[in-house]
Motif scaffolding. Structure first.
Motif: not given
Length: 291
Positions: A158-159, A161-162, A164, A217, A219, A281-282, A284
């Protein structure tokens, strides 16, 4: 060693920037973020600090491609060993709060008072360590605080910055620069279908749904400041990421999924999260809670 330099920078869990070697030469640098030491090999590609770096006295680095960080350990900690229960006060509670904060958990003020914010931080920590969450801090939790494990990474590629969201453990982790900087207890969708009536847009209407927090997934999209009224209730500082599903503060965040589908957060976490989590921002979402 010729051609190599080393830099050690200590920062708190709420600091989002990660400091690296600014020499421009190959070598190894270390930075300690959210209570962890991160070893980074530097070469022609160095990660950049933002211009508004929270690390006073350090200049901003030029933007370059990021180099992944690797966790190598946590700062040492000696547990007081005293059994603590909700409502406890004193130096042992203060040590507990300081350690949780150092590790990226959010216990509220480090004031030596074991209240609700500290309780939800203890729950989050215990769940990450594989300990059945309880309000009592005893030998097993103290040992884990001395030798903590990092949260399980759900999206290894993953990126940097994310967010979870682990539905199995009911934990949310915010990563910045590849490091976990905020780890929180959550309560996700109950999975119990609902039918409710509410006055919306001037009319009494019927609303129904599955009360699920879908995996996938996403954002972050739009947000609201303070209390936001939806047709299913009040959301504090909501940050939406999947249609009407948001990360938001709630007055009730129990040890089981209880929402209509949103991800409930303790109020003290929801208070600071908007300043840490930007748009796009992702997010997940993985796992499933087993009752």
């Amino acid at each position: 060693m010729r051609g190599r330099r080393r830099l050690l920078v200590v920062v708190g869990a709420a600091t989002f920037a990660t400091a690296f070697a600014a020499t421009g030469v190959s070598g190894t640098a270390q930075a300690r973020t959210a209570g962890q030491t991160w070893a980074v090999t530097t070469g022609t590609a160095l990660p950049a600090l933002p211009a508004s770096s929270a690390l006073s006295g350090l200049p901003a680095l030029p933007a370059r491609s990021a180099v992944p960080a690797r966790a190598t350990g946590y700062p040492p900690f000696t547990a007081p060993g005293k059994t603590l229960k909700l409502g406890a006060k004193g130096s042992a509670v203060k040590a507990l709060q300081a350690r949780l904060k150092e590790l990226g958990y959010m216990p509220g003020s480090v004031d030596g008072r074991y209240g609700g914010a500290t309780l939800t931080a203890v729950w989050a920590f215990q769940k990450v360590q594989g300990i059945t969450p309880t309000s009592t801090v005893a030998a097993r939790t103290w040992r884990a605080l001395e030798n903590p494990r990092a949260p399980k990474v759900l999206v290894p590629r993953g990126k940097a910055t994310r967010v979870e969201v682990n539905l199995t453990k009911q934990v949310m982790v915010l990563y910045r620069g590849g490091a976990p900087v905020l780890i929180s207890h959550i309560s996700s969708g109950s999975g119990i279908p609902y039918t409710e009536y509410a006055t919306w847009n001037g009319k009494r209407q019927r609303f129904s749904g599955s009360a699920r927090t879908p995996t996938g997934d996403y954002k972050t999209t739009w947000r609201a400041k303070g209390w936001h009224r939806s047709y299913l209730g009040q959301l504090y500082n909501p940050i939406f990421f999947n249609g009407g599903i948001a990360l938001h503060g709630a007055l009730s965040v129990p040890l089981y999924p209880a929402s209509h589908g949103c991800v409930r957060l303790p109020m003290n976490v929801a208070e600071i999260l908007p300043g840490m989590l930007g748009k796009g921002v992702p997010v997940h979402v993985r796992g499933a809670f087993r009752r």
